[in-house]
Design an enzyme around this catalytic site. Structure first.
Site, PDB file in Angstrom:
ATOM      1  N   ARG A   1      12.400 -47.448 -78.051  1.00  0.00           N
ATOM      2  CA  ARG A   1      12.354 -47.430 -76.578  1.00  0.00           C
ATOM      3  C   ARG A   1      11.415 -48.509 -76.038  1.00  0.00           C
ATOM      4  O   ARG A   1      10.321 -48.706 -76.547  1.00  0.00           O
ATOM      5  CB  ARG A   1      11.887 -46.048 -76.114  1.00  0.00           C
ATOM      6  CG  ARG A   1      11.659 -45.963 -74.609  1.00  0.00           C
ATOM      7  CD  ARG A   1      11.673 -44.544 -74.093  1.00  0.00           C
ATOM      8  NE  ARG A   1      10.774 -43.648 -74.763  1.00  0.00           N
ATOM      9  CZ  ARG A   1      10.810 -42.320 -74.619  1.00  0.00           C
ATOM     10  NH1 ARG A   1      11.707 -41.750 -73.826  1.00  0.00           N
ATOM     11  NH2 ARG A   1       9.953 -41.560 -75.266  1.00  0.00           N
TER      12      ARG A   1
ATOM     13  N   ARG B   1       5.618 -47.715 -75.231  1.00  0.00           N
ATOM     14  CA  ARG B   1       4.623 -46.688 -74.905  1.00  0.00           C
ATOM     15  C   ARG B   1       3.740 -46.422 -76.126  1.00  0.00           C
ATOM     16  O   ARG B   1       4.242 -46.363 -77.238  1.00  0.00           O
ATOM     17  CB  ARG B   1       5.335 -45.390 -74.502  1.00  0.00           C
ATOM     18  CG  ARG B   1       5.788 -45.367 -73.064  1.00  0.00           C
ATOM     19  CD  ARG B   1       6.753 -44.235 -72.759  1.00  0.00           C
ATOM     20  NE  ARG B   1       6.380 -42.921 -73.269  1.00  0.00           N
ATOM     21  CZ  ARG B   1       7.115 -41.824 -73.102  1.00  0.00           C
ATOM     22  NH1 ARG B   1       8.249 -41.886 -72.413  1.00  0.00           N
ATOM     23  NH2 ARG B   1       6.717 -40.681 -73.591  1.00  0.00           N
TER      24      ARG B   1
ATOM     25  N   ARG C   1       5.239 -34.981 -81.359  1.00  0.00           N
ATOM     26  CA  ARG C   1       5.898 -34.573 -80.102  1.00  0.00           C
ATOM     27  C   ARG C   1       7.143 -33.730 -80.379  1.00  0.00           C
ATOM     28  O   ARG C   1       7.430 -32.788 -79.650  1.00  0.00           O
ATOM     29  CB  ARG C   1       6.244 -35.809 -79.269  1.00  0.00           C
ATOM     30  CG  ARG C   1       5.018 -36.353 -78.551  1.00  0.00           C
ATOM     31  CD  ARG C   1       5.186 -37.781 -78.098  1.00  0.00           C
ATOM     32  NE  ARG C   1       6.310 -37.958 -77.209  1.00  0.00           N
ATOM     33  CZ  ARG C   1       6.946 -39.117 -77.047  1.00  0.00           C
ATOM     34  NH1 ARG C   1       6.574 -40.183 -77.711  1.00  0.00           N
ATOM     35  NH2 ARG C   1       7.930 -39.191 -76.200  1.00  0.00           N
TER      36      ARG C   1
HETATM   37  P1  ADP Z   1       9.637 -37.777 -73.483  1.00  0.00           P
HETATM   38  O1  ADP Z   1      10.217 -39.117 -73.249  1.00  0.00           O
HETATM   39  O2  ADP Z   1       9.135 -37.544 -74.854  1.00  0.00           O
HETATM   40  O3  ADP Z   1      10.518 -36.672 -73.031  1.00  0.00           O
HETATM   41  P2  ADP Z   1       7.773 -37.718 -71.257  1.00  0.00           P
HETATM   42  O4  ADP Z   1       7.698 -39.070 -70.695  1.00  0.00           O
HETATM   43  O5  ADP Z   1       8.556 -36.693 -70.545  1.00  0.00           O
HETATM   44  O6  ADP Z   1       8.234 -37.801 -72.753  1.00  0.00           O
HETATM   45  O7  ADP Z   1       6.297 -37.144 -71.485  1.00  0.00           O
HETATM   46  C1  ADP Z   1       5.286 -37.898 -72.105  1.00  0.00           C
HETATM   47  C2  ADP Z   1       4.056 -37.030 -72.303  1.00  0.00           C
HETATM   48  O8  ADP Z   1       3.585 -36.572 -71.014  1.00  0.00           O
HETATM   49  C3  ADP Z   1       4.275 -35.753 -73.104  1.00  0.00           C
HETATM   50  O9  ADP Z   1       4.160 -35.979 -74.505  1.00  0.00           O
HETATM   51  C4  ADP Z   1       3.143 -34.853 -72.571  1.00  0.00           C
HETATM   52  O10 ADP Z   1       1.887 -35.215 -73.120  1.00  0.00           O
HETATM   53  C5  ADP Z   1       3.134 -35.229 -71.099  1.00  0.00           C
HETATM   54  N1  ADP Z   1       4.051 -34.376 -70.320  1.00  0.00           N
HETATM   55  C6  ADP Z   1       5.162 -34.757 -69.645  1.00  0.00           C
HETATM   56  N2  ADP Z   1       5.748 -33.707 -69.051  1.00  0.00           N
HETATM   57  C7  ADP Z   1       4.995 -32.622 -69.363  1.00  0.00           C
HETATM   58  C8  ADP Z   1       5.088 -31.232 -69.070  1.00  0.00           C
HETATM   59  N3  ADP Z   1       6.096 -30.723 -68.339  1.00  0.00           N
HETATM   60  N4  ADP Z   1       4.118 -30.423 -69.555  1.00  0.00           N
HETATM   61  C9  ADP Z   1       3.091 -30.890 -70.281  1.00  0.00           C
HETATM   62  N5  ADP Z   1       2.961 -32.183 -70.609  1.00  0.00           N
HETATM   63  C10 ADP Z   1       3.899 -33.049 -70.164  1.00  0.00           C
HETATM   64  P1  ADP Z   2      13.969 -38.980 -72.889  1.00  0.00           P
HETATM   65  O1  ADP Z   2      13.705 -39.204 -71.430  1.00  0.00           O
HETATM   66  O2  ADP Z   2      14.812 -37.769 -73.147  1.00  0.00           O
HETATM   67  O3  ADP Z   2      12.730 -39.008 -73.715  1.00  0.00           O
HETATM   68  P2  ADP Z   2      15.136 -41.669 -72.822  1.00  0.00           P
HETATM   69  O4  ADP Z   2      16.147 -41.598 -71.751  1.00  0.00           O
HETATM   70  O5  ADP Z   2      13.873 -42.380 -72.541  1.00  0.00           O
HETATM   71  O6  ADP Z   2      14.852 -40.200 -73.418  1.00  0.00           O
HETATM   72  O7  ADP Z   2      15.841 -42.328 -74.111  1.00  0.00           O
HETATM   73  C1  ADP Z   2      15.114 -42.607 -75.302  1.00  0.00           C
HETATM   74  C2  ADP Z   2      15.545 -43.984 -75.831  1.00  0.00           C
HETATM   75  O8  ADP Z   2      16.890 -43.912 -76.321  1.00  0.00           O
HETATM   76  C3  ADP Z   2      15.541 -45.102 -74.795  1.00  0.00           C
HETATM   77  O9  ADP Z   2      15.136 -46.289 -75.435  1.00  0.00           O
HETATM   78  C4  ADP Z   2      16.995 -45.199 -74.333  1.00  0.00           C
HETATM   79  O10 ADP Z   2      17.343 -46.531 -73.949  1.00  0.00           O
HETATM   80  C5  ADP Z   2      17.756 -44.786 -75.587  1.00  0.00           C
HETATM   81  N1  ADP Z   2      18.955 -43.996 -75.287  1.00  0.00           N
HETATM   82  C6  ADP Z   2      19.123 -43.083 -74.286  1.00  0.00           C
HETATM   83  N2  ADP Z   2      20.361 -42.523 -74.350  1.00  0.00           N
HETATM   84  C7  ADP Z   2      20.972 -43.095 -75.437  1.00  0.00           C
HETATM   85  C8  ADP Z   2      22.281 -42.930 -76.017  1.00  0.00           C
HETATM   86  N3  ADP Z   2      23.167 -42.053 -75.519  1.00  0.00           N
HETATM   87  N4  ADP Z   2      22.557 -43.682 -77.099  1.00  0.00           N
HETATM   88  C9  ADP Z   2      21.658 -44.550 -77.616  1.00  0.00           C
HETATM   89  N5  ADP Z   2      20.416 -44.748 -77.104  1.00  0.00           N
HETATM   90  C10 ADP Z   2      20.076 -44.032 -76.026  1.00  0.00           C
END
Ligand code: ADP
Ligand code: ADP
Ligand code: ZN
Length: 221
Positions: A127, A160, A171
């Protein structure tokens, strides 16, 4: 249109929420994005959140519920939203129920995106995010036109800190322990739908639109 996107880290929630927000003109609310904005701004909230984010732990419920309460109290978020990354614990789910009841809002769709663990790790470690506008890319699956540069705004892409492999495993563990049990909670919700998230970004988006149009949530679909 009030939509909740569920799924493990890397399932594609943020990617799909951005596409939906663009298509339907509804705000994308992401607690992860809000925490990253606070870290960037150097606020007290950012300092506290960073301690947890860096080690792949959840930010405490009281803090997280507080920022969602504040976000949902804004008029621009009360006509519809796509919620991504919240709730992640039972306490957060209960708090969301309370907030929605206060606003007299019912979720139109709860979409749970399923992707197996090994693929999650590929997705997360590849990502890349735009420093300027937050747009989301993948080094292999969704690369920008020019290496390291955002298609939308010309900003620089970065990885990130918490997307490196050791934190990613933590995670996913935290997801399995604390967030996965919410599937049981939401599967009793009339609008819950499971979705295969292993296909490409466009196919998954088409599947989401099909779910939403079967529920007739929005005129623009
Ligand atoms: P992901 O792409 O893994 O779904 P997010 O961008 O949603 O990650 O979250 C990144 C980090 O921010 C998490 O690992 C956690 O530390 C924090 N975080 C995000 N949403 C929440 C939530 N609803 N509750 C607690 N921590 C959160
Ligand atoms: P989340 O918010 O659930 O953590 P993201 O939308 O950030 O997930 O997606 C995680 C990574 O995978 C990003 O780099 C995104 O570009 C890629 N990605 C998202 N959907 C797909 C898919 N259907 N196939 C392949 N790669 C994907
Ligand atoms: Zn950008």
């Amino acid at each position: 249109m009030f939509i909740l996107l569920m799924g493990p880290p890397g399932a594609g929630k943020g990617t799909q929420a951005d596409l939906l927000a663009e298509k339907c003109g509804v705000p994308h609310i992401s607690t992860g994005d809000m925490f990253r904005a606070a870290v960037k701004a150097g606020t007290e909230l950012g300092k506290e959140a960073k301690r947890y984010m860096d080690t792949g732990q959840l930010v405490p419920d009281a803090v997280t519920i507080g920022i969602i309460r504040e976000s949902l109290s804004k008029k621009e978020n009360q006509k519809g939203f796509i919620l991504d990354g919240f709730p992640r614990t039972k306490e957060q789910a209960a708090a969301l129920d309370g907030l929605l009841a206060e606003l007299s809002v019912k979720l139109d769709a709860v979409i749970d995106i399923h992707v197996p663990g090994t693929e999650l790790i590929n997705r997360i470690t590849g990502r890349r995010i735009c420093k300027a506008c937050g747009a989301n890319y993948h080094a292999l699956y969704n690369p920008p036109r020019a290496d390291g540069i955002c298609d939308k705004c010309g900003g620089v892409l970065y990885q990130r800190d918490d997307d490196r492999e050791t934190t990613v495993k933590k995670r996913i563990e935290v997801y399995n322990e604390q967030t996965k049990p919410l599937i049981e909670y939401y599967s009793r919700h009339g609008q819950y739908t499971e979705l295969d998230g292993t296909k490409g970004i466009k196919e998954v988006f088409a599947a989401i639109l099909a779910i939403l149009s079967s529920k007739k949530t929005h005129d623009n679909l």
